[in-house]
Design a protein around this motif. Structure first.
Motif, short mmCIF file in Angstrom:
data_model
loop_
_atom_site.label_atom_id
_atom_site.label_comp_id
_atom_site.label_asym_id
_atom_site.label_seq_id
_atom_site.Cartn_x
_atom_site.Cartn_y
_atom_site.Cartn_z
N ALA A 7 20.45 -41.89 -3.97
CA ALA A 7 20.82 -40.89 -4.97
C ALA A 7 20.98 -39.54 -4.29
O ALA A 7 20.57 -39.37 -3.13
CB ALA A 7 19.74 -40.80 -6.05
N ALA A 8 21.57 -38.61 -5.01
CA ALA A 8 21.70 -37.24 -4.54
C ALA A 8 20.96 -36.34 -5.51
O ALA A 8 21.11 -36.48 -6.73
CB ALA A 8 23.17 -36.84 -4.47
N GLY A 13 14.88 -31.45 -7.02
CA GLY A 13 14.64 -32.85 -7.39
C GLY A 13 15.41 -33.37 -8.59
O GLY A 13 15.10 -34.43 -9.11
N LYS A 14 16.44 -32.64 -9.03
CA LYS A 14 17.19 -33.08 -10.22
C LYS A 14 18.45 -33.85 -9.82
O LYS A 14 19.13 -33.50 -8.85
CB LYS A 14 17.64 -31.87 -11.05
CG LYS A 14 16.52 -30.88 -11.39
CD LYS A 14 15.51 -31.48 -12.32
CE LYS A 14 14.52 -30.41 -12.78
NZ LYS A 14 13.42 -31.00 -13.55
N LEU A 15 18.77 -34.87 -10.63
CA LEU A 15 19.97 -35.68 -10.39
C LEU A 15 21.20 -35.11 -11.10
O LEU A 15 22.33 -35.47 -10.79
CB LEU A 15 19.77 -37.11 -10.89
CG LEU A 15 18.67 -37.95 -10.25
CD1 LEU A 15 18.73 -39.37 -10.81
CD2 LEU A 15 18.81 -37.97 -8.74
N LEU A 168 14.74 -46.26 0.47
CA LEU A 168 15.15 -45.12 -0.37
C LEU A 168 15.92 -44.13 0.50
O LEU A 168 15.42 -43.72 1.55
CB LEU A 168 13.91 -44.45 -0.97
CG LEU A 168 14.14 -43.14 -1.73
CD1 LEU A 168 14.97 -43.37 -3.00
CD2 LEU A 168 12.79 -42.49 -2.11
N SER A 169 17.13 -43.78 0.05
CA SER A 169 17.91 -42.72 0.72
C SER A 169 18.18 -41.63 -0.30
O SER A 169 18.68 -41.93 -1.39
CB SER A 169 19.26 -43.23 1.21
OG SER A 169 19.10 -44.22 2.19
N VAL A 170 17.88 -40.41 0.07
CA VAL A 170 18.11 -39.29 -0.85
C VAL A 170 18.85 -38.20 -0.11
O VAL A 170 18.39 -37.74 0.95
CB VAL A 170 16.77 -38.73 -1.39
CG1 VAL A 170 17.05 -37.56 -2.34
CG2 VAL A 170 15.98 -39.81 -2.11
N TYR A 171 19.97 -37.80 -0.67
CA TYR A 171 20.66 -36.63 -0.14
C TYR A 171 20.18 -35.43 -0.94
O TYR A 171 20.25 -35.43 -2.17
CB TYR A 171 22.18 -36.80 -0.31
CG TYR A 171 22.96 -35.60 0.16
CD1 TYR A 171 23.25 -35.41 1.51
CD2 TYR A 171 23.38 -34.63 -0.74
CE1 TYR A 171 23.94 -34.30 1.94
CE2 TYR A 171 24.08 -33.51 -0.32
CZ TYR A 171 24.36 -33.35 1.03
OH TYR A 171 25.04 -32.25 1.45
N VAL A 172 19.67 -34.43 -0.24
CA VAL A 172 19.19 -33.21 -0.91
C VAL A 172 20.25 -32.13 -0.72
O VAL A 172 20.51 -31.68 0.40
CB VAL A 172 17.84 -32.74 -0.32
CG1 VAL A 172 17.31 -31.54 -1.13
CG2 VAL A 172 16.82 -33.88 -0.32
N GLY A 173 20.89 -31.78 -1.81
CA GLY A 173 21.94 -30.76 -1.77
C GLY A 173 21.36 -29.37 -1.84
O GLY A 173 20.23 -29.17 -2.30
N SER A 174 22.16 -28.39 -1.39
CA SER A 174 21.66 -27.01 -1.34
C SER A 174 21.96 -26.28 -2.64
O SER A 174 22.83 -25.40 -2.70
CB SER A 174 22.28 -26.29 -0.14
OG SER A 174 21.83 -26.91 1.04
N GLY A 207 26.54 -31.99 6.40
CA GLY A 207 27.19 -30.85 5.75
C GLY A 207 26.15 -29.79 5.43
O GLY A 207 25.32 -29.44 6.28
N ASP A 208 26.13 -29.34 4.17
CA ASP A 208 25.19 -28.30 3.75
C ASP A 208 23.87 -28.86 3.26
O ASP A 208 23.03 -28.12 2.75
CB ASP A 208 25.79 -27.49 2.58
CG ASP A 208 26.79 -26.49 3.10
OD1 ASP A 208 26.75 -26.19 4.31
OD2 ASP A 208 27.60 -26.02 2.28
N GLY A 209 23.70 -30.17 3.35
CA GLY A 209 22.47 -30.78 2.82
C GLY A 209 21.75 -31.60 3.87
O GLY A 209 22.08 -31.58 5.05
N VAL A 210 20.75 -32.34 3.39
CA VAL A 210 19.93 -33.15 4.28
C VAL A 210 19.82 -34.56 3.71
O VAL A 210 19.58 -34.73 2.51
CB VAL A 210 18.50 -32.56 4.40
CG1 VAL A 210 17.63 -33.42 5.31
CG2 VAL A 210 18.54 -31.14 4.90
N LEU A 211 19.99 -35.55 4.58
CA LEU A 211 19.78 -36.93 4.16
C LEU A 211 18.40 -37.38 4.64
O LEU A 211 18.08 -37.28 5.82
CB LEU A 211 20.86 -37.84 4.78
CG LEU A 211 20.66 -39.33 4.51
CD1 LEU A 211 20.87 -39.64 3.03
CD2 LEU A 211 21.60 -40.17 5.37
#
Ligand SMILES: NC(=O)C1=CN([C@@H]2O[C@H](COP(=O)(O)OP(=O)(O)OC[C@H]3O[C@@H](n4cnc5c(N)ncnc54)[C@H](O)[C@@H]3O)[C@@H](O)[C@H]2O)C=CC1
Ligand SMILES: Nc1nc(O)c(N)c(N[C@@H]2O[C@H](COP(=O)(O)O)[C@@H](O)[C@H]2O)n1
Length: 219
Positions: A7-8, A13-15, A168-174, A207-211
């Motif tokens: 998920a991203a 922590g919001k989807l 679990l893979s989470v992309y954390v966007g900025s 990119g601008d986020g972290v996986l």
């Protein structure tokens, strides 16, 4: 069976927003990564909340790469939908890929027939709510070994609660979304006394986020 949850989410922590509309959190690099993962699995799973909010196609992936890996076809699409709320004109009933509807006895037989008429394969597991271990077991008997669960938060929580998740893979966007009613990575009732244990396997700037990638330590 191997279950990957992907998920991203925002930095908080919001989807999605509290309006539960589809929101682009991933950047191009993360969407390309998700497309590659979609090409490597047998089925992509979402909850009916996500179908109603996003009307996803779930077939966006690198077809050329898929043909290198697995020439036999496209991944199936799976909806977890206890009461048969999936709209009959939903994009994932388009016939572009095999589609499974995992439902419960709470969906009337005539509604189940309507989904079959629309081309879906209907699996009934559970009385009021989809019994995920039973439903995933039925998928396994159909030859589906690798599952990619994309959300939303209620389904992801249930998968953890049933100890079905391997990775679990989470992309954390900025960005910050906020809102106490906005869906988070794992909603449901939440855990209180014991919590799924994770082992960190990877941290990567995309990119601008972290996986972030974890292995789930199921007992
Ligand atoms: N940023 C991201 O990566 C993603 C964001 N989303 C967002 O998440 C939101 C939807 O998430 P939710 O409302 O949490 O809905 P959800 O997609 O998790 O679906 C939950 C629904 O699934 C059904 N269900 C049946 N059996 C179940 C079971 N055993 N456990 C759990 N659910 C079961 C229930 O009807 C329940 O209401 C949307 O706003 C969507 O845009 C969804 C997927 C990915
Ligand atoms: N990886 C990822 N990043 C985001 O920013 C997202 N909003 C999502 N959403 C998921 O992707 C589905 C849409 O897929 P299609 O474009 O229809 O192929 C959506 O329903 C969520 O499951 N994912």
């Amino acid at each position: 069976m191997h279950v990957l949850v992907n998920a991203a989410m925002s930095a908080d922590g919001k989807l999605a927003t509290h309006r539960r509309e589809q929101l682009r959190i991933s950047g191009d690099a993360d969407f390309a990564r998700v497309d590659r993962r979609r090409a490597e699995v047998d089925a992509i799973v979402v909850g009916v909340g996500t179908v109603i909010a996003d009307d996803p196609s779930l077939i966006r992936f690198d077809r050329e790469r898929r043909s290198e890996i697995e020439p036999t076809g496209v991944p199936a699409r799976v909806v977890v939908d206890s009461r048969g709320r999936t709209p009959l004109d939903a994009g994932l009933l388009s016939g572009d890929a095999p589609t499974y509807l995992l439902t419960s006895e709470a969906t009337p037989p005539e509604r189940r027939d309507a989904f079959r008429d629309a081309g879906a394969r209907v699996i009934v597991a559970g009385t009021d709510r989809v019994n995920l271990p039973d439903a995933f077991g039925a998928l396994e008997r159909e030859g589906i070994e690798r599952l990619l669960v994309e959300g939303g938060g209620e389904l992801i929580f249930s998968c953890f609660e049933a100890e079905l998740v391997d990775e679990l893979s989470v992309y954390v966007g900025s960005l910050v979304i906020g809102g106490q009613d906005a869906p988070t990575l794992a909603d449901g009732n939440g855990f209180v006394e014991s919590f799924p244990a994770l082992t960190l396997r990877g941290v990567e700037r995309l990119g601008d986020g972290v996986l972030l990638r974890w292995r789930v330590e199921n007992e």
